[in-house]
Scaffold this motif. Structure first.
Motif, PDB file in Angstrom:
ATOM      1  N   ILE A  71      11.545  -1.006 -10.309  1.00 28.79           N
ATOM      2  CA  ILE A  71      10.248  -0.089  -9.840  1.00 28.79           C
ATOM      3  C   ILE A  71      10.527   0.031  -8.234  1.00 28.79           C
ATOM      4  CG2 ILE A  71       7.813  -0.021  -9.340  1.00 28.79           C
ATOM      5  CD1 ILE A  71       7.670  -2.406 -11.624  1.00 28.79           C
ATOM      6  N   THR A  72      10.508   1.111  -7.915  1.00 29.92           N
ATOM      7  CA  THR A  72      10.730   1.630  -6.609  1.00 29.92           C
ATOM      8  C   THR A  72       9.353   2.208  -5.831  1.00 29.92           C
ATOM      9  OG1 THR A  72      12.754   2.375  -6.832  1.00 29.92           O
ATOM     10  CG2 THR A  72      11.892   3.268  -4.810  1.00 29.92           C
ATOM     11  N   PHE A  73       8.858   1.401  -4.890  1.00 27.40           N
ATOM     12  CA  PHE A  73       7.848   1.916  -4.099  1.00 27.40           C
ATOM     13  C   PHE A  73       8.169   2.548  -2.931  1.00 27.40           C
ATOM     14  CE2 PHE A  73       6.574  -2.055  -6.681  1.00 27.40           C
ATOM     15  CZ  PHE A  73       5.492  -1.538  -7.196  1.00 27.40           C
ATOM     16  N   GLN A  74       7.071   3.378  -2.613  1.00 25.28           N
ATOM     17  CA  GLN A  74       7.195   4.113  -1.092  1.00 25.28           C
ATOM     18  C   GLN A  74       5.979   3.587  -0.522  1.00 25.28           C
ATOM     19  OE1 GLN A  74       9.479   6.075   0.859  1.00 25.28           O
ATOM     20  NE2 GLN A  74       8.196   5.303   2.123  1.00 25.28           N
ATOM     21  N   PRO A  75       6.060   2.697   0.337  1.00 26.55           N
ATOM     22  CA  PRO A  75       4.831   2.224   1.113  1.00 26.55           C
ATOM     23  C   PRO A  75       4.407   3.184   2.154  1.00 26.55           C
ATOM     24  CG  PRO A  75       6.569   0.516   1.237  1.00 26.55           C
ATOM     25  CD  PRO A  75       7.195   1.706   0.721  1.00 26.55           C
ATOM     26  N   ASP A  76       3.095   3.164   2.529  1.00 28.81           N
ATOM     27  CA  ASP A  76       2.551   4.129   3.455  1.00 28.81           C
ATOM     28  C   ASP A  76       3.265   4.268   4.758  1.00 28.81           C
ATOM     29  OD1 ASP A  76       0.684   4.961   1.304  1.00 28.81           O
ATOM     30  OD2 ASP A  76      -0.764   3.843   2.051  1.00 28.81           O
ATOM     31  N   THR A  77       3.679   2.891   5.236  1.00 30.27           N
ATOM     32  CA  THR A  77       4.453   2.647   6.385  1.00 30.27           C
ATOM     33  C   THR A  77       5.823   2.154   5.980  1.00 30.27           C
ATOM     34  OG1 THR A  77       3.344   0.937   6.746  1.00 30.27           O
ATOM     35  CG2 THR A  77       2.494   2.792   7.665  1.00 30.27           C
ATOM     36  N   GLY A  78       6.738   2.600   6.490  1.00 32.67           N
ATOM     37  CA  GLY A  78       8.105   1.762   6.194  1.00 32.67           C
ATOM     38  C   GLY A  78       8.931   2.226   5.015  1.00 32.67           C
ATOM     39  N   PRO A  79      10.042   1.490   5.016  1.00 35.43           N
ATOM     40  CA  PRO A  79      11.369   2.052   3.950  1.00 35.43           C
ATOM     41  C   PRO A  79      10.587   1.545   2.643  1.00 35.43           C
ATOM     42  CG  PRO A  79      11.847   0.155   4.980  1.00 35.43           C
ATOM     43  CD  PRO A  79      10.613   0.320   5.597  1.00 35.43           C
ATOM     44  N   THR A  80      11.282   2.255   1.674  1.00 35.69           N
ATOM     45  CA  THR A  80      11.132   1.936   0.198  1.00 35.69           C
ATOM     46  C   THR A  80      11.286   0.914  -0.201  1.00 35.69           C
ATOM     47  OG1 THR A  80      13.251   2.911  -0.430  1.00 35.69           O
ATOM     48  CG2 THR A  80      11.495   4.521  -0.442  1.00 35.69           C
ATOM     49  N   ASP A  88       0.829  -1.175  -0.198  1.00 37.79           N
ATOM     50  CA  ASP A  88      -0.069  -0.035   0.179  1.00 37.79           C
ATOM     51  C   ASP A  88       0.756   1.163   0.090  1.00 37.79           C
ATOM     52  OD1 ASP A  88      -2.668  -1.193   0.049  1.00 37.79           O
ATOM     53  OD2 ASP A  88      -2.281  -1.705   2.123  1.00 37.79           O
ATOM     54  N   GLY A  89       0.805   2.076  -0.980  1.00 38.32           N
ATOM     55  CA  GLY A  89       1.848   3.001  -1.073  1.00 38.32           C
ATOM     56  C   GLY A  89       1.478   3.790  -2.444  1.00 38.32           C
ATOM     57  N   ARG A  90       2.720   4.254  -2.877  1.00 34.41           N
ATOM     58  CA  ARG A  90       2.808   4.965  -4.114  1.00 34.41           C
ATOM     59  C   ARG A  90       4.171   4.409  -4.930  1.00 34.41           C
ATOM     60  NH1 ARG A  90       4.830   8.609  -0.636  1.00 34.41           N
ATOM     61  NH2 ARG A  90       6.387  10.027  -1.380  1.00 34.41           N
ATOM     62  N   VAL A  91       4.236   4.804  -6.315  1.00 36.99           N
ATOM     63  CA  VAL A  91       5.350   4.507  -7.094  1.00 36.99           C
ATOM     64  C   VAL A  91       6.320   5.638  -7.114  1.00 36.99           C
ATOM     65  CG1 VAL A  91       6.236   4.043  -9.485  1.00 36.99           C
ATOM     66  CG2 VAL A  91       4.067   2.995  -8.547  1.00 36.99           C
ATOM     67  N   GLU A  92       7.422   5.467  -6.751  1.00 36.59           N
ATOM     68  CA  GLU A  92       8.445   6.668  -6.662  1.00 36.59           C
ATOM     69  C   GLU A  92       9.186   6.639  -8.141  1.00 36.59           C
ATOM     70  OE1 GLU A  92       9.694   8.789  -4.312  1.00 36.59           O
ATOM     71  OE2 GLU A  92       7.753   8.338  -3.482  1.00 36.59           O
ATOM     72  N   ALA A  93       9.619   5.466  -8.661  1.00 33.74           N
ATOM     73  CA  ALA A  93      10.316   5.577  -9.759  1.00 33.74           C
ATOM     74  C   ALA A  93      10.006   4.336 -10.568  1.00 33.74           C
ATOM     75  CB  ALA A  93      11.777   5.621  -9.768  1.00 33.74           C
ATOM     76  N   ALA A  94       9.995   4.257 -11.793  1.00 33.74           N
ATOM     77  CA  ALA A  94       9.804   3.000 -12.650  1.00 33.74           C
ATOM     78  C   ALA A  94      10.615   3.271 -13.958  1.00 33.74           C
ATOM     79  CB  ALA A  94       8.262   2.964 -13.108  1.00 33.74           C
TER      80      ALA A  94
END
Length: 155
Positions: free
Chosen positions: A28-37, A7-13
Motif C-alpha cells: 500500500i503506497t500512501f502520499q502524505p499531505d507533507t513529505g515523501p511517499t 494524513d494523506g491519500r492512497v496512491e496504490a494498493a
C-alpha cells in the motif's frame, strides 16, 4: 507495538488475497499531505478497513506494527466516516497453538513416556508471548484510534 498516523491519500494498493475477514496487500503506497511517499509491504487489514484503501482515498490512516505484522487498523475519511478494525486473527492462532502444546505435553507426560517434550515447551512460550503482544497491540491500536476521535478533516 508501534502505531503511526498518515494524513494523506492512497496512491496504490496491490491486493494479494482476501480470506476469512482479512485482506493481505502486497503493498500500500500512501502520499502524505507533507513529505515523501510511504509504502507498507505485506499489510494485514480487516476487510471493513481494506474496502477504504483504494487509490485516491483521502483522509487519516492509522497504521500498526505488532509482532512482525503490519497494516492499517483504522481510517477517518475526509467526508467524515470512521472505520476501525484490528486484524486480531493471529491472537487466536497463538491461543490455539498454546492449547495444542498444553495438550501435547499432557499426552506425552501422562499417557506415553512421562517425558516433557522440549519443543512443546518452546512453542508454548512462543504462544504465550505472541498472545500477550498481540493483545497489547490490539489495545494500543484501539486506544490510538479512539483517542483521535476529535479529528476533523481539513477543508
Amino acid at each position: 507495538m508501534t502505531t503511526s498516523i498518515i494524513d494523506g491519500r492512497v496512491e496504490a494498493a496491490e491486493l494479494r488475497r482476501a480470506k476469512g475477514g482479512l485482506t493481505i496487500f502486497r503493498s500500500i503506497t500512501f502520499q502524505p499531505d507533507t513529505g515523501p511517499t510511504r509504502t507498507i509491504k505485506n499489510a494485514v487489514v480487516k476487510d471493513n478497513v481494506a474496502s477504504e484503501l483504494v487509490p485516491g482515498a483521502a483522509g487519516r490512516f492509522y497504521l500498526y506494527n505488532a509482532f512482525d505484522l503490519k497494516g492499517v487498523h483504522g481510517v477517518r475519511t475526509r467526508d467524515g466516516r470512521s472505520i476501525y478494525g484490528f486484524a486480531a486473527n493471529n491472537k487466536k492462532l497463538f491461543l490455539i497453538l498454546g492449547i495444542l502444546n498444553v495438550a501435547w505435553i499432557a499426552l506425552r507426560v501422562f499417557a506415553i513416556d512421562g517425558q516433557v517434550p522440549l519443543l512443546a515447551i518452546l512453542l508454548l512460550i512462543l504462544a504465550v508471548v505472541g498472545f500477550i503482544f498481540m493483545g497489547k497491540g490490539e489495545n494500543e491500536a484501539k486506544a490510538q484510534f479512539e483517542g483521535d476521535a476529535a479529528y476533523t478533516p481539513p477543508a
